[in-house]
Design a protein around this motif. Structure first.
Motif, PDB file in Angstrom:
ATOM      1  N   GLU A  65     -17.816  -5.318  -3.147  1.00  0.00           N
ATOM      2  CA  GLU A  65     -16.793  -5.818  -3.794  1.00  0.00           C
ATOM      3  C   GLU A  65     -15.898  -6.119  -2.812  1.00  0.00           C
ATOM      4  OE1 GLU A  65     -13.887  -6.917  -6.788  1.00  0.00           O
ATOM      5  OE2 GLU A  65     -16.279  -6.600  -7.003  1.00  0.00           O
ATOM      6  N   PHE A  66     -15.219  -7.429  -3.012  1.00  0.00           N
ATOM      7  CA  PHE A  66     -14.146  -8.007  -2.156  1.00  0.00           C
ATOM      8  C   PHE A  66     -12.702  -7.775  -2.934  1.00  0.00           C
ATOM      9  CE2 PHE A  66     -17.946 -10.214  -0.778  1.00  0.00           C
ATOM     10  CZ  PHE A  66     -17.775  -9.733   0.786  1.00  0.00           C
ATOM     11  N   LYS A  67     -11.902  -7.092  -2.261  1.00  0.00           N
ATOM     12  CA  LYS A  67     -10.479  -7.077  -2.868  1.00  0.00           C
ATOM     13  C   LYS A  67      -9.163  -7.817  -1.834  1.00  0.00           C
ATOM     14  CE  LYS A  67     -10.407  -5.714  -7.134  1.00  0.00           C
ATOM     15  NZ  LYS A  67     -10.484  -6.425  -8.056  1.00  0.00           N
ATOM     16  N   ASN A  68      -8.730  -8.865  -2.352  1.00  0.00           N
ATOM     17  CA  ASN A  68      -8.099  -9.608  -1.337  1.00  0.00           C
ATOM     18  C   ASN A  68      -6.480  -9.025  -1.731  1.00  0.00           C
ATOM     19  OD1 ASN A  68      -7.444 -11.219   0.508  1.00  0.00           O
ATOM     20  ND2 ASN A  68      -6.866 -12.966  -0.749  1.00  0.00           N
ATOM     21  N   GLY A  69      -6.201  -8.506  -2.592  1.00  0.00           N
ATOM     22  CA  GLY A  69      -4.775  -8.062  -2.997  1.00  0.00           C
ATOM     23  C   GLY A  69      -4.258  -6.604  -2.210  1.00  0.00           C
ATOM     24  N   ILE A  70      -3.245  -6.128  -2.682  1.00  0.00           N
ATOM     25  CA  ILE A  70      -2.481  -5.097  -2.435  1.00  0.00           C
ATOM     26  C   ILE A  70      -3.293  -3.854  -3.305  1.00  0.00           C
ATOM     27  CG2 ILE A  70      -0.645  -3.337  -2.266  1.00  0.00           C
ATOM     28  CD1 ILE A  70       0.963  -6.217  -1.917  1.00  0.00           C
ATOM     29  N   MET A  71      -3.682  -2.938  -2.792  1.00  0.00           N
ATOM     30  CA  MET A  71      -4.583  -2.117  -3.444  1.00  0.00           C
ATOM     31  C   MET A  71      -3.775  -0.969  -3.891  1.00  0.00           C
ATOM     32  SD  MET A  71      -7.625  -2.726  -3.535  1.00  0.00           S
ATOM     33  CE  MET A  71      -8.733  -1.362  -4.068  1.00  0.00           C
ATOM     34  N   LYS A  72      -3.212  -1.158  -5.376  1.00  0.00           N
ATOM     35  CA  LYS A  72      -2.559  -0.234  -5.953  1.00  0.00           C
ATOM     36  C   LYS A  72      -3.063   0.416  -7.126  1.00  0.00           C
ATOM     37  CE  LYS A  72       2.023  -2.512  -5.390  1.00  0.00           C
ATOM     38  NZ  LYS A  72       3.279  -3.444  -6.069  1.00  0.00           N
ATOM     39  N   LYS A  73      -2.860   1.116  -7.764  1.00  0.00           N
ATOM     40  CA  LYS A  73      -3.529   1.860  -8.829  1.00  0.00           C
ATOM     41  C   LYS A  73      -4.335   0.962  -9.885  1.00  0.00           C
ATOM     42  CE  LYS A  73      -1.003   6.271  -8.848  1.00  0.00           C
ATOM     43  NZ  LYS A  73      -0.339   7.296  -9.665  1.00  0.00           N
ATOM     44  N   ASP A  74      -3.695  -0.051 -10.241  1.00  0.00           N
ATOM     45  CA  ASP A  74      -4.509  -0.896 -11.133  1.00  0.00           C
ATOM     46  C   ASP A  74      -5.697  -1.626 -10.575  1.00  0.00           C
ATOM     47  OD1 ASP A  74      -2.588  -2.398  -9.958  1.00  0.00           O
ATOM     48  OD2 ASP A  74      -2.610  -4.199 -11.264  1.00  0.00           O
ATOM     49  N   LYS A  75      -5.467  -1.922  -9.371  1.00  0.00           N
ATOM     50  CA  LYS A  75      -6.723  -2.459  -8.505  1.00  0.00           C
ATOM     51  C   LYS A  75      -7.570  -1.904  -8.430  1.00  0.00           C
ATOM     52  CE  LYS A  75      -5.101  -6.944  -6.569  1.00  0.00           C
ATOM     53  NZ  LYS A  75      -5.566  -7.846  -7.240  1.00  0.00           N
ATOM     54  N   ILE A  76      -7.431  -0.458  -8.106  1.00  0.00           N
ATOM     55  CA  ILE A  76      -8.301   0.597  -7.600  1.00  0.00           C
ATOM     56  C   ILE A  76      -9.130   1.084  -9.011  1.00  0.00           C
ATOM     57  CG2 ILE A  76      -8.678   3.204  -7.114  1.00  0.00           C
ATOM     58  CD1 ILE A  76      -6.192   2.564  -5.219  1.00  0.00           C
ATOM     59  N   PHE A  77      -8.337   1.057 -10.165  1.00  0.00           N
ATOM     60  CA  PHE A  77      -8.831   1.527 -11.541  1.00  0.00           C
ATOM     61  C   PHE A  77      -9.982   0.216 -11.831  1.00  0.00           C
ATOM     62  CE2 PHE A  77      -8.904   1.344 -16.110  1.00  0.00           C
ATOM     63  CZ  PHE A  77      -9.463   2.571 -16.185  1.00  0.00           C
TER      64      PHE A  77
END
Length: 195
Positions: free
Chosen positions: A77-89
């Motif tokens: 999984e690639f995550k380009n944004g800031i890893m805040k709670k909603d992205k982690i969830f």
């Protein structure tokens, strides 16, 4: 359980590269988290084909890539944004939905995944910087959070890898191993190890 992934039609129809599966257009421009042309299965495409005839009101989430090499299986999984709670969830949801779809396609169960499937999260280092503070001169400054830098330092001393964003909870329960890498760590420790 011997699975011939190259014979599974839905996987064969969704071949891609790490570069293409890492593509992000959220910011309005196209960004890639890796330039690797290594062939992978575009698991977003697999999910879309899997649900096509189900007439769902909700579309499940899915990991970006399924990579199979030398007997090892990796969800990436690639995550380009800031890893805040909603992205982690969101990452957690992608894990659950992807595992259910994957197991249904190959006719396996979670025990199979626990023994044979790994998970890799690649996150944007620049968008997840922390203020400079001197924890250890051996940890590069200006990257990761202080907690992550401390964790990486001590787990490296123990010859282990540090898992961020509480994703370690999935190791040994659903996956054989779980890794979190910045883009440069992904290139250095994951992609270079594949050759």
């Amino acid at each position: 359980m011997e699975i011939q992934f190259d014979k599974i039609d839905i996987f064969r129809k969704n071949l891609s590269s790490f570069k293409e599966t890492s593509k992000d257009t959220e910011s309005g421009c196209v960004e890639y988290m890796t330039q690797s042309d290594i062939e992978v299965i575009n698991f977003d495409g697999v999910k879309n084909e899997y649900v096509k005839d189900l007439h769902l009101t909700y579309t499940p989430c899915s990991n970006d890539a399924l990579y199979i090499t030398a007997g090892e299986i990796y969800f990436v999984e690639f995550k380009n944004g800031i890893m805040k709670k909603d992205k982690i969830f969101n990452v957690y949801n992608k894990i659950y939905d992807s595992l259910l779809i994957f197991n249904d396609i190959i006719g396996a169960n979670i025990s199979f995944c626990r023994k044979n499937v790994n998970f890799v999260l690649v996150y944007n280092e620049c968008k997840n910087l922390c203020p400079k503070d001197d924890i250890s001169k051996s940890i590069p400054q200006g990257q990761d959070s202080s907690k992550a830098r401390i964790g990486k330092y001590f787990t490296a001393k123990a010859n282990k890898s540090y898992t961020r964003f509480d994703l370690g909870r999935f190791e040994k329960l659903y996956f054989k191993k779980v890794f979190t890498f910045t883009e440069s760590e992904f290139e250095k420790f994951f992609l270079s190890a594949q050759f």
